[in-house]
Design an enzyme around this catalytic site. Structure first.
Site, mmCIF file in Angstrom:
data_model
loop_
_atom_site.group_PDB
_atom_site.id
_atom_site.type_symbol
_atom_site.label_atom_id
_atom_site.label_comp_id
_atom_site.label_asym_id
_atom_site.label_seq_id
_atom_site.Cartn_x
_atom_site.Cartn_y
_atom_site.Cartn_z
ATOM 1 N N HIS A 81 -32.639 -69.378 -55.815
ATOM 2 C CA HIS A 81 -31.362 -69.397 -56.550
ATOM 3 C C HIS A 81 -31.483 -68.534 -57.803
ATOM 4 O O HIS A 81 -30.643 -67.692 -58.089
ATOM 5 C CB HIS A 81 -31.011 -70.828 -56.973
ATOM 6 C CG HIS A 81 -30.280 -71.615 -55.932
ATOM 7 N ND1 HIS A 81 -30.887 -72.109 -54.806
ATOM 8 C CD2 HIS A 81 -28.972 -71.985 -55.834
ATOM 9 C CE1 HIS A 81 -29.989 -72.762 -54.092
ATOM 10 N NE2 HIS A 81 -28.817 -72.697 -54.675
ATOM 11 N N LYS A 95 -29.810 -82.646 -49.540
ATOM 12 C CA LYS A 95 -29.947 -84.097 -49.535
ATOM 13 C C LYS A 95 -29.896 -84.637 -50.949
ATOM 14 O O LYS A 95 -30.258 -83.934 -51.897
ATOM 15 C CB LYS A 95 -31.247 -84.529 -48.849
ATOM 16 C CG LYS A 95 -32.505 -84.342 -49.679
ATOM 17 C CD LYS A 95 -33.681 -85.037 -49.048
ATOM 18 C CE LYS A 95 -34.968 -84.765 -49.811
ATOM 19 N NZ LYS A 95 -35.202 -85.672 -50.932
#
Lengths: 286, 183
Positions: B37, B103
């Site tokens: 990222h 998650k």
């Protein structure tokens, strides 16, 4: 003594821990499947299918194959105690290639990865000495997601055991879906800061469903299971009845001014495997 | 509701998805953890060697094995999404992401970005690495493997019926995680 053969045994131990869950954990997950509904049931269903698939295909059940962690009980009459550490370290390197394991150890400053799951102090081995000439090795690969939810509370002794319970319940509610519930929570009470955490982690070696021998502590374990499950966090934090499969507590005497509480969290992949090495070099992965 | 989606999908499809829906996706997905990222946000968009807007973003650090024919997925369940919270709103905006798979849920910044840019966050069963690997049909590319290492590199997976994914944060402000926190 055939050390290469013993090394193979340790590789097999690691492979077993990474690819097959102990029966007590599977039984507990199957119970969870029975009581859950909807999205929660779908999560447990995926977990159970994943467990079967990992075992059948011999591949790690989770991509996070963890930090390789071992608890070793050394029989004081074992003839080659000095060889054991190197054997375990070499087996970790070999298992990284053969199982395979994800290369998980990075230098905290440079982020350099040895790509073999070893490094300073890693694999992490706890040594204990026992009578006899056998060596028992328990492998407990520890994933990062659940380890990140570990907590140490240096509580004020005045809050008492009720304060300890509230601390644990609050922390597990805060952890929510992050440690991959349903989890097994290990709690160490007393000792000092490091010992409380160590006892918490060590308590994870106890099979799911086995209570502390002390009746008062066993009752506290049961109370905490109920309170954490009543939170409704559920499998993967998506809501449901099963947030923990079990809570294990171990205790040590404490300083009168301190009430340390260490929480070690294990994800549903409560990976554990054990082997014995006999004094003649023969071994069995149990 | 249960949906079987062929990626990429448009905003009209994303808007239909509501918290609690179950989704299976087929097509291309790419993995990105914290470092990927960070790195992708630092780069010029023209230096990104694939089109993220055509794929779902998967928070995953897979266990891969190199074979003579390329790479094979051994185990590839989701990683904890909350670590990416500090990057995700910018990441969604910059790269036109509209399906995230992870998650544990994400925070308020991502929740706002999901509404603003019409995107959903879906949860895959944590630790279900073998099951996930079974749904990956091909690994057409990997980027920044040398710089970032196996778990942090960006892997492109071609998946079939990848799921079940639970829509846990939708493009209308719904969030299973926030509702549970409130009790």
């Amino acid at each position: 003594m055939n050390f290469e053969d013993i090394k193979k045994g340790v590789v097999q131990l690691i492979k077993k821990a990474e690819t097959e869950l102990p029966d007590d954990v599977i039984k507990s997950l199957k119970n969870a499947y029975k009581v859950e509904e909807g999205v929660a049931k779908a999560q447990i269903d995926a977990i159970l299918k994943n467990i079967d698939l990992a075992k059948e295909s011999g591949r790690p059940m989770c991509q996070d194959t963890g930090i390789q962690t071992f608890f070793v009980e050394v029989g004081v009459d074992f003839p080659h105690i000095s060889k054991l550490k190197d054997l375990i370290v070499d087996a970790v390197k070999k298992a990284t290639m053969e199982v395979p394991l994800r290369p998980n150890t990075v230098d905290p400053f440079t982020c350099e990865n040895h790509k073999d799951n070893t490094g300073e102090h890693i694999p992490y081995i706890t040594w204990d000495f026992v009578d006899g000439s056998d060596v028992f090795i328990t492998s407990l690969p520890k994933g990062g997601g659940s380890e990140n939810m570990s907590k140490l509370g240096m509580l004020k002794p005045g809050v008492g055991i009720e304060g300890v319970k509230d601390f644990v319940v609050d922390e597990m509610i805060k952890a929510a879906g992050n440690p991959c519930p349903p989890t097994v929570v290990g709690i160490g009470i007393g000792g000092g800061a490091d010992l409380a955490l160590k006892l918490g982690k060590r308590s994870l070696l106890r099979p799911v469903g086995v209570r502390n021998k002390d009746k008062t502590i066993a009752a506290m374990e049961e109370e905490l299971i109920k309170r954490i499950n009543d939170s409704g966090i559920g499998p993967m934090g998506l809501g449901g009845k099963t947030t923990v499969l079990d809570v294990h507590i171990e205790v040590a005497h404490r300083h009168p001014a301190s009430l340390p509480v260490g929480i070690a969290v294990q994800c549903w992949a409560d990976r554990r495997a054990r082997m014995v090495i006999h004094s003649d070099g023969s071994w069995e992965v149990e | 509701m249960e949906y079987h989606l062929d990626l990429p999908v448009g905003s009209d499809v994303i808007k239909k998805l509501r918290v609690g829906d179950i989704v299976y996706v087929s097509g291309m997905i790419f993995t990105a953890r914290d470092e990927a990222h960070h790195m992708m946000l630092e780069k010029d968009k023209k230096d990104i060697p694939f089109d993220p807007s055509e794929m779902a973003l998967y928070h995953c650090g897979p266990l891969m094995k190199e074979t003579k024919d390329g790479w094979e997925v051994v185990s590839a369940g989701p990683t904890t999404s909350s670590r990416m919270e500090i990057f995700e709103d910018k990441f969604i905006e910059r790269f036109g992401i509209n399906i995230i798979i992870g998650k544990g849920g994400m925070g308020e910044r991502t929740e706002k970005a999901l509404q603003k840019y019409i995107c959903v966050y879906t949860s895959y069963t944590g630790g279900a690495g073998a099951l996930a690997a079974d749904k990956v049909e091909d690994v057409p590319a990997v980027y920044w493997l040398d710089e970032l290492g196996m778990p942090e590199a960006v892997w492109i997976f071609e998946v079939k019926e990848f799921g079940p994914l639970v829509v846990s944060m939708d493009s209308h402000g719904g969030s299973i995680y926030r509702d549970l926190k409130k009790g």
